[in-house]
Design an enzyme around this catalytic site. Sequence first.
Site, PDB file in Angstrom:
ATOM      1  N   GLU A 277      -5.866 -10.995  -1.383  1.00 22.72           N
ATOM      2  CA  GLU A 277      -6.599 -10.959  -0.317  1.00 22.72           C
ATOM      3  C   GLU A 277      -8.162 -10.749  -0.704  1.00 22.72           C
ATOM      4  OE1 GLU A 277      -5.138  -7.583   2.053  1.00 22.72           O
ATOM      5  OE2 GLU A 277      -3.236  -7.999   1.830  1.00 22.72           O
TER       6      GLU A 277
ATOM      7  N   GLU B 272       0.797  -1.149  -0.059  1.00 22.19           N
ATOM      8  CA  GLU B 272       0.023   0.010   0.243  1.00 22.19           C
ATOM      9  C   GLU B 272       0.873   1.324   0.065  1.00 22.19           C
ATOM     10  OE1 GLU B 272      -2.852  -0.505   3.312  1.00 22.19           O
ATOM     11  OE2 GLU B 272      -3.504  -2.168   2.249  1.00 22.19           O
TER      12      GLU B 272
END
Length: 381
Positions: A259, A154
């Site tokens: 994910e 991220e």
Amino acid sequence: MKLLALFVLAAGFTYGQSTPSTNLKDAYKGLLRIGVAVNSQQFEERNPTDDAIIAAQFNSISPENALKWQTIHPQPDGYVFDSADHYVAFGEKHNMFIIGHCLVWHSQIPMWVFRDANGKPLTREALLERMHDHIRTVVGRYKGRINGWDVVNEALNDDGTMRQSPWYQIIGDDYIAKAFEFAHEADPKAELYYNDYSLENDAKRKGAVEMIRKLKAAGVPITGIGLQGHVKINGPTAEKEAETIEAFAALGIKVNISELDVDVLPRTTRSNSAEVSTNAAGGAQSNPYTQSLPEEMQQALAKRYGDLFEVFLQHHSSMERVTLWGLQDGESWLNNFPTRGRTNYALLFDRQDHPKPAFAAVLNAVKTDRETSHKKQKGDK
Ligand code: XIL
């Protein structure tokens, strides 16, 4: 009930009439690895019902929280490996492709990491040295045992620019290249990924593609991308998903869905971000399915999973793995994100560990795919 589920799975359960195989990992063999994020109850073998399903269905695992900085390196001079050691041992016991998640991230990391003993911000050199030590120690400990690492998680804002994390602010934008170099040095054979959410959105995807293109051009040892895949019931569309996989595959790196889960609840935030610090208020109308999921939603969820896996299968030659972010609905982080205390239905197994229609849809997707394209098992996926 749990025992019954276990028995049915162990005895060669078929969901519906046209199930191609009794389990996901064999059904997808040679096309995609199918992974699951595991929690400490599971990898410490304190949940035998979950563990039987994990062993039967999946051939890859990711640590939901066990390898994050705050878990493994809570004090400046102290690493705590107990949990991570159990995680890796669990994966080895079941011959799984073991993922490490994650080395460099702005969340779930103690603030001391970025400060000196007097509480002042570290210099670039000091933070690089700290990052180096962490990566060398953690990756080095599991060298040859953890097969792929989310090296940087991220690093981008929603508009595709660099996130102003302490990593970026103190080190500068080469912190990403450095993290990959340190990881490669610690385990030259491990796969190394950049992992992020919302990469289906044009602006963020453009930023990520550009960033990876530059890293590759500079010879940085990045081997793959993790598209987190925290999606909603109605978006991003399957077409967007396909476009996104193709955009990253064109850079010559492997694409993983790292994910995957599907949020079925009403939105409580304006952005669709998976930024873990979000904590949005939500009234009763934001939590409509406290008792059970209505049948039409159950079917919509199954269709959504089926559509997504159809896209993954179409792109299997550019992909290696699809990992679900949790085994069953009761354990999903989406019961508490982005709004605390809701009842979500994001995964393939229900709160009693029974396979849901979404599970059947994922099996059915590969059956249909093999029938239409005559795909045979190949490779070691
Ligand atoms: C989540 C875990 O599932 C939760 O248990 C934890 O409280 C917060 O983090 N993106 C990531 C994951 O990269 O590490 C996050 O996992 C979900 C979003």
